[in-house]
Motif scaffolding. Structure first.
Motif, PDB file in Angstrom:
ATOM      1  N   LYS A   7      -4.874  66.618  31.962  1.00 52.70           N
ATOM      2  CA  LYS A   7      -4.887  67.699  32.608  1.00 52.70           C
ATOM      3  C   LYS A   7      -4.682  69.003  31.631  1.00 52.70           C
ATOM      4  O   LYS A   7      -4.179  68.670  30.488  1.00 52.70           O
ATOM      5  CB  LYS A   7      -3.445  67.664  33.525  1.00 52.70           C
ATOM      6  CG  LYS A   7      -2.138  67.228  32.660  1.00 52.70           C
ATOM      7  CD  LYS A   7      -1.499  68.402  31.855  1.00 52.70           C
ATOM      8  CE  LYS A   7      -0.342  67.610  31.327  1.00 52.70           C
ATOM      9  NZ  LYS A   7       0.160  68.478  30.189  1.00 52.70           N
ATOM     10  N   GLY A  13       3.486  76.834  35.436  1.00 51.15           N
ATOM     11  CA  GLY A  13       4.577  76.167  34.782  1.00 51.15           C
ATOM     12  C   GLY A  13       5.711  76.612  35.190  1.00 51.15           C
ATOM     13  O   GLY A  13       6.050  78.048  35.471  1.00 51.15           O
ATOM     14  N   TYR A  14       6.970  76.129  35.109  1.00 48.71           N
ATOM     15  CA  TYR A  14       8.605  76.283  35.511  1.00 48.71           C
ATOM     16  C   TYR A  14       8.171  76.654  37.069  1.00 48.71           C
ATOM     17  O   TYR A  14       9.138  75.775  37.586  1.00 48.71           O
ATOM     18  CB  TYR A  14       9.004  77.659  34.818  1.00 48.71           C
ATOM     19  CG  TYR A  14       8.860  77.490  33.244  1.00 48.71           C
ATOM     20  CD1 TYR A  14       9.846  76.669  32.594  1.00 48.71           C
ATOM     21  CD2 TYR A  14       7.674  78.026  32.636  1.00 48.71           C
ATOM     22  CE1 TYR A  14       9.717  76.461  31.225  1.00 48.71           C
ATOM     23  CE2 TYR A  14       7.783  77.706  31.043  1.00 48.71           C
ATOM     24  CZ  TYR A  14       8.773  77.128  30.155  1.00 48.71           C
ATOM     25  OH  TYR A  14       8.539  76.773  29.275  1.00 48.71           O
ATOM     26  N   VAL A  16       6.637  75.553  39.420  1.00 44.83           N
ATOM     27  CA  VAL A  16       6.453  74.354  40.040  1.00 44.83           C
ATOM     28  C   VAL A  16       7.554  73.492  40.251  1.00 44.83           C
ATOM     29  O   VAL A  16       7.749  72.407  41.082  1.00 44.83           O
ATOM     30  CB  VAL A  16       4.951  73.528  39.360  1.00 44.83           C
ATOM     31  CG1 VAL A  16       5.685  72.963  38.074  1.00 44.83           C
ATOM     32  CG2 VAL A  16       4.567  72.611  40.267  1.00 44.83           C
ATOM     33  N   LEU A  17       8.585  73.469  39.404  1.00 45.38           N
ATOM     34  CA  LEU A  17       9.919  72.701  39.449  1.00 45.38           C
ATOM     35  C   LEU A  17      10.487  72.889  40.652  1.00 45.38           C
ATOM     36  O   LEU A  17      11.277  72.134  41.113  1.00 45.38           O
ATOM     37  CB  LEU A  17      10.783  73.133  38.281  1.00 45.38           C
ATOM     38  CG  LEU A  17      10.113  72.602  36.904  1.00 45.38           C
ATOM     39  CD1 LEU A  17      11.101  73.217  35.707  1.00 45.38           C
ATOM     40  CD2 LEU A  17      10.298  71.077  36.701  1.00 45.38           C
ATOM     41  N   GLY A 194      10.563  65.000  36.680  1.00 48.22           N
ATOM     42  CA  GLY A 194      10.053  66.253  36.702  1.00 48.22           C
ATOM     43  C   GLY A 194       9.200  66.605  37.798  1.00 48.22           C
ATOM     44  O   GLY A 194       9.675  66.396  38.829  1.00 48.22           O
ATOM     45  N   SER A 195       8.318  67.740  37.489  1.00 51.66           N
ATOM     46  CA  SER A 195       7.816  68.195  38.958  1.00 51.66           C
ATOM     47  C   SER A 195       6.615  67.196  39.254  1.00 51.66           C
ATOM     48  O   SER A 195       6.232  67.144  40.509  1.00 51.66           O
ATOM     49  CB  SER A 195       7.064  69.722  38.734  1.00 51.66           C
ATOM     50  OG  SER A 195       6.006  69.673  37.903  1.00 51.66           O
ATOM     51  N   PHE A 197       3.469  67.286  38.388  1.00 46.68           N
ATOM     52  CA  PHE A 197       2.253  67.776  38.362  1.00 46.68           C
ATOM     53  C   PHE A 197       1.226  67.059  37.696  1.00 46.68           C
ATOM     54  O   PHE A 197       0.117  66.952  37.870  1.00 46.68           O
ATOM     55  CB  PHE A 197       2.139  69.245  37.866  1.00 46.68           C
ATOM     56  CG  PHE A 197       2.161  69.340  36.194  1.00 46.68           C
ATOM     57  CD1 PHE A 197       1.157  69.242  35.623  1.00 46.68           C
ATOM     58  CD2 PHE A 197       3.612  69.201  35.422  1.00 46.68           C
ATOM     59  CE1 PHE A 197       1.202  69.205  34.160  1.00 46.68           C
ATOM     60  CE2 PHE A 197       3.809  69.223  34.335  1.00 46.68           C
ATOM     61  CZ  PHE A 197       2.352  69.365  33.558  1.00 46.68           C
ATOM     62  N   THR A 264       9.085  70.713  25.363  1.00 48.52           N
ATOM     63  CA  THR A 264       9.125  71.235  26.644  1.00 48.52           C
ATOM     64  C   THR A 264      10.486  71.052  27.120  1.00 48.52           C
ATOM     65  O   THR A 264      11.141  72.169  27.959  1.00 48.52           O
ATOM     66  CB  THR A 264       8.299  70.265  27.612  1.00 48.52           C
ATOM     67  OG1 THR A 264       6.950  70.392  27.069  1.00 48.52           O
ATOM     68  CG2 THR A 264       8.032  70.853  29.060  1.00 48.52           C
ATOM     69  N   VAL A 268      12.449  74.339  28.877  1.00 48.90           N
ATOM     70  CA  VAL A 268      12.860  74.418  30.324  1.00 48.90           C
ATOM     71  C   VAL A 268      14.209  74.789  30.405  1.00 48.90           C
ATOM     72  O   VAL A 268      14.649  75.563  31.215  1.00 48.90           O
ATOM     73  CB  VAL A 268      12.532  72.854  30.831  1.00 48.90           C
ATOM     74  CG1 VAL A 268      13.102  72.763  32.527  1.00 48.90           C
ATOM     75  CG2 VAL A 268      10.907  72.650  31.097  1.00 48.90           C
ATOM     76  N   GLY A 379       1.067  75.013  30.750  1.00 49.76           N
ATOM     77  CA  GLY A 379       2.279  74.458  31.021  1.00 49.76           C
ATOM     78  C   GLY A 379       3.331  74.996  30.626  1.00 49.76           C
ATOM     79  O   GLY A 379       3.536  76.233  31.101  1.00 49.76           O
TER      80      GLY A 379
END
Ligand SMILES: Nc1ncnc2c1ncn2[C@@H]1O[C@H](COP(=O)(O)OP(=O)(O)O)[C@@H](O)[C@H]1O
Ligand SMILES: C[C@@](O)(CCOP(=O)(O)OP(=O)(O)O)CC(=O)O
Length: 431
Positions: A7, A13-14, A16-17, A194-195, A197, A264, A268, A379
């Protein structure tokens, strides 16, 4: 044999959490493959041997007691949390009654890992080249395409196929089952939710994605019961969204590996701390960032439509883009500028190095080149990578004009399909 794509997390990013926001993830031509061979077993055990011959010590062999199918034991005492968790989750779900001996062989395309200390080998038909590393998997540097999500998605698929007569990854029900099991296995292996994705893109391909409620997966990991897992996988609305979305014709993705790397989880936690400390300011930033993200998705969809309804006009716009006139693509250009503006605000205000100055300079330069619609840090950002959207005909020129900079363009492109069945003929000589 089945495969799952890597991917590039282009936007979201962020954000999507939080299930309030959606993200745009592009699936890549670099893929992870799983080939399964199944025989009848003897005694009271299922044996699952997972081989990953591109890595030193790349073999894990699990013995599974039919009365406790969710607790696989590795017989050599070797660990691979993602392999183990996938076997545990799939067997907890299937609760099989018959013994089997399964061998799954994993392969990954060259762009997933650094090629340092590795040797290329080409398949018998000359169509596939893989890199063989002298180090074990956990010691080989990653490029950020999502190797664990790819591994979990294709291993889940390969294992399910060993227990099903008419297994078809083109069926929506099967694909959703793979996705749900892979999300549980991935969260369990990571020890956090995590999310998702990366698992969603590995399964469904290029998508606009909205996450699931982490409690759904948490509850099942805590209860660890077959009936709860079956209920979650087959009879629960996860309320996720995975709408297909891809790049319009003639526009390509270029992924650049940057020397360096970022962690990451650290980024985060800094961003989430800032969100807590500055709720109003961060909400304002996230709201603007989200509109830019969604404007990018909409403008790509519009271009897709235009390329079909007015192909000649679209072709002329592409031609002008290569010559430096970006006006036919102004919505894409301005939405990418918007994304960068708000990611930079997040960088400066949260202290998380999402788009550090080094990346700002590189992206500004790339954006000034003919044929480039724009570029972002994908990301979580940091010193991992950059990605650009570029007119196909301008790629050679962009590569030439950036050859002295600290970026290595990866040999990949968008390939919008998620999990798919593969022809093994390209792997003869490796299997
Ligand atoms: N080709 C592979 N064969 C076996 N295990 C793999 C392979 N690729 C990834 N993994 C597993 O995934 C882990 C890497 O996961 P992670 O650190 O989350 O990286 P990523 O960000 O690439 O997903 C490896 O240590 C290994 O356990
Ligand atoms: C911050 C995030 O929203 C995105 C991180 O995306 P990356 O693609 O940077 O992830 P890694 O490959 O795991 O490093 C966290 C999340 O969504 O889980």
């Amino acid at each position: 044999m089945f495969s799952a794509p890597g991917k590039a997390f282009v936007a979201g990013g962020y954000l999507v959490l939080d299930p309030k926001y959606k993200a745009f993830v592009i699936a890549l031509s670099s893929r992870m493959y799983a080939h399964a061979h199944v025989e009848n077993g003897t005694g009271e055990h299922i044996e699952v041997r997972v081989k990953s011959p591109q890595f030193a010590e790349g073999e894990w062999c699990y013995k599974i007691d039919l009365s406790r199918p969710d607790r696989a034991e590795e017989i050599h005492g070797r660990g691979n949390p993602f392999v183990k968790s996938t076997i545990d989750v799939v067997l907890l779900y299937l609760a099989p009654k018959q013994t089997k001996r399964i061998t799954v062989t994993i392969f990954s395309d060259p762009e997933y890992h650094s090629q340092k200390d590795s040797t290329p080998k080409t398949s018998k038909n000359g169509l596939k080249t893989l890199y063989f590393h002298s180090q074990p998997i956990h010691k080989v540097a990653k490029t950020g395409l999502g190797s664990s999500a790819g591994l979990v998605a294709c291993l889940t698929t390969a294992l399910l196929s060993c227990f099903s007569e008419n297994f078809d990854v083109k069926s929506e029900t099967t694909l959703n089952r793979i996705h749900n099991l892979a999300q549980v296995a991935h969260c369990h292996a990571q020890g956090k939710i995590g999310s998702g994705f990366d698992v969603a893109a590995a399964t469904f391909g290029s998508i606009v994605y909205r996450r699931f409620d982490p409690q759904l997966v948490n509850r099942v990991i805590e209860s660890w019961k077959n009936e709860d897992l079956v209920q979650l996988v087959d009879n629960t609305d996860w309320k996720i969204e995975h709408t297909k979305c891809c790049l319009p014709p003639g526009i390509k993705l270029l992924m650049g590996d940057i020397v360096g790397g970022s962690e990451t989880p650290k980024l985060v936690s800094k961003v989430l701390e800032w969100r807590k400390k500055e709720p109003e300011r961060s909400l304002e930033t996230w709201t603007h960032l989200n509109s830019s993200n969604m404007r990018l998705v909409e403008s790509l969809e519009k271009l897709q439509d235009l390329s079909k309804s007015q192909p000649e006009t679209y072709k002329l716009s592409l031609r002008s883009l290569v010559e430096g006139n970006k006006s036919g693509f102004s919505d894409v250009v301005s939405s990418i500028q918007g994304i960068r503006r708000y990611l930079k605000i997040m960088t400066l205000e949260s202290g998380a190095e999402i788009e550090p100055d080094q990346q700002t300079e590189l992206l500004d330069y790339c954006m000034s080149l003919n044929g480039v619609l724009g570029g972002v840090v994908p990301g979580a950002g940091g010193y991992d990578a950059v990605c650009l959207l570029v007119a196909e005909e301008a790629i050679r020129d962009v590569v030439e004009r950036t050859k002295d900079l600290s970026v290595t363009w990866l040999n990949l492109h968008e390939q919008e399909t998620g999990i798919r069945e593969e022809d093994v003929s390209s792997f003869i000589g490796f299997l």
